[in-house]
Enzyme design. Structure first.
Site, PDB file in Angstrom:
ATOM      1  N   THR A 228      -1.073 -11.034  -1.167  1.00 46.04           N
ATOM      2  CA  THR A 228      -0.081 -11.827  -0.450  1.00 46.04           C
ATOM      3  C   THR A 228      -0.011 -13.223  -1.084  1.00 46.04           C
ATOM      4  O   THR A 228       0.850 -14.016  -0.732  1.00 46.04           O
ATOM      5  CB  THR A 228      -0.502 -11.994   1.025  1.00 46.04           C
ATOM      6  OG1 THR A 228      -1.879 -12.382   1.059  1.00 46.04           O
ATOM      7  CG2 THR A 228      -0.323 -10.706   1.810  1.00 46.04           C
TER       8      THR A 228
ATOM      9  N   ASP B 171      -6.653  -3.921  -3.040  1.00 43.95           N
ATOM     10  CA  ASP B 171      -5.890  -4.730  -2.098  1.00 43.95           C
ATOM     11  C   ASP B 171      -6.514  -6.131  -2.076  1.00 43.95           C
ATOM     12  O   ASP B 171      -7.701  -6.271  -2.381  1.00 43.95           O
ATOM     13  CB  ASP B 171      -6.004  -4.071  -0.711  1.00 43.95           C
ATOM     14  CG  ASP B 171      -4.843  -4.461   0.185  1.00 43.95           C
ATOM     15  OD1 ASP B 171      -3.953  -5.200  -0.270  1.00 43.95           O
ATOM     16  OD2 ASP B 171      -4.839  -4.032   1.352  1.00 43.95           O
TER      17      ASP B 171
ATOM     18  N   THR C 220       0.838  -1.205   0.000  1.00 46.81           N
ATOM     19  CA  THR C 220       0.000   0.000   0.000  1.00 46.81           C
ATOM     20  C   THR C 220       0.870   1.251   0.000  1.00 46.81           C
ATOM     21  O   THR C 220       0.583   2.225  -0.695  1.00 46.81           O
ATOM     22  CB  THR C 220      -0.922   0.001   1.237  1.00 46.81           C
ATOM     23  OG1 THR C 220      -1.530  -1.275   1.337  1.00 46.81           O
ATOM     24  CG2 THR C 220      -1.986   1.068   1.141  1.00 46.81           C
TER      25      THR C 220
END
Ligand code: ADE
Length: 340
Positions: A162, A113, A69
């Site tokens: 991730t 995200d 981010t």
């Protein structure tokens, strides 16, 4: 031992994200580490500026807390662009996506995200948007269904995940540039702690910087979190100056041991060794035996435990290494382990 694994609970991650935003670097000059990625991004932005175009869509992947981010925010700052931040799973329907996209303006950045958690239908609507800035909305059902094509402003999508392996290949291939964020070096973490202390107006001794960095799991988010916790202790118990001594006391209290291992990490290693005889243990079995969520094991604990050489992942599951036995203080029987 008291369960202090809440330092890395989902709630903690939210608090950390707020903390991240106050300490976030405001320019490339302030940004420490990940030199190669930084250089690549600077070139992408500069070249796009020269051509008067928006940069290609960019994908960041890497473990939690490594600054995906932060990089997206920094790109927006450097481009003087607006950034809209959204979590993948929040976009539930094509209509949600349409409303987000039609509210963008040329040159904006859309940061998604956890992009691996996008709903499949939403993901499929996104493909032509990423390619041609066209959103094809289907109105109605069955033979009466009609497609409506909406023009979308020329924006740059920045995706972060991730778990890059969970991204479908059509989605992955639509990013012009993909970057993997790695763990930081000890030296860079020291610099980040020094900078954060300066930003937060904290006096900190050089030995304390080094000590905190050694317990920060090579992760800026962890370093900043520890710095803030130690600052609280220094203010309440001493004169506010962060020394190595107060840092040690705080980490003892937080039950953070050598190499930054926390209660949850030790529990995983102990369970693997004591209940599973060193492994291999499957993810589900390990999660059940440690009362941890599978996602927490996958995203929070395991990447660092593997990086430090404490566990290995085999096709049959996780195994504890000799180093893990030494860390926990249990004798490692090489012959028996080889038989397993
Ligand atoms: N804070 C968090 N990450 C950082 C970085 N990479 N550089 C400077 N400050 C930071």
């Amino acid at each position: 031992m008291k369960n202090l694994s809440s330092h890395i609970s989902p709630n903690q991650i939210k608090t950390d994200k707020i903390l991240d935003s106050t300490l976030r670097p405001e320019s490339w000059d302030e940004y420490i580490g990940q030199t190669k990625i930084k250089k690549n991004l600077q070139i992408i932005i500069e070249a796009a500026n020269k051509r008067n175009e928006t940069p290609d869509h960019i994908l960041f992947y890497g473990n939690a807390g490594l600054g995906k981010t932060t990089l997206a925010q920094l790109i927006a700052k450097e481009m003087n662009a607006n950034i809209r931040v959204i979590a993948g799973p929040v976009i539930e329907k094509a209509g949600d996506l349409a409303s987000i996209l039609t509210n963008l303006t040329d040159g904006d950045i859309l940061f998604i995200d956890e992009i691996h958690r996008l709903h499949r239908v939403v993901e499929e609507y996104l493909y032509p948007v990423m390619e041609d800035f066209k959103l094809n909305i289907i109105l109605g059902k069955g033979p009466m269904a009609q497609t409506m094509e909406l023009d979308i402003p020329k924006f740059t999508l920045i995706g972060a995940t991730t778990k890059v392996a969970l991204l479908s290949s059509p989605l992955r291939s639509r990013f012009g540039a993909t970057f993997q964020l790695d763990f930081y070096t000890q030296e860079d973490i020291e610099k980040i702690i020094q900078r954060s202390a300066y930003v937060l107006n904290i006096e900190i001794k050089p030995e304390a910087i080094k000590f905190i960095a050694q317990h920060s799991r090579y992760t800026p988010r962890v370093a900043n979190r520890l710095l803030k916790r130690i600052r609280d202790f220094a203010q309440v118990e001493e004169n506010g100056i962060i020394t190595k001594n107060i840092s040690e006391k705080t980490l003892n209290f937080l039950e953070i041991s050598e190499k930054g291992l926390e209660y949850g990490d030790r529990k995983i290693l102990e369970t693997l060794i004591k209940k599973f005889n060193g492994g291999p243990a499957g993810l589900q079995a390990l999660a059940a035996a440690t009362s941890e969520e599978e996602d927490a094991i996958l995203d929070v604990y395991e990447p660092y435990l593997m990086q430090m050489g404490f566990i290995e992942r085999t096709s049959r599951g996780r195994t504890a290494t000799k180093l893990a036995y030494e860390y926990i203080g249990i004798k490692y029987d090489e012959k028996q382990q080889n038989l397993l």
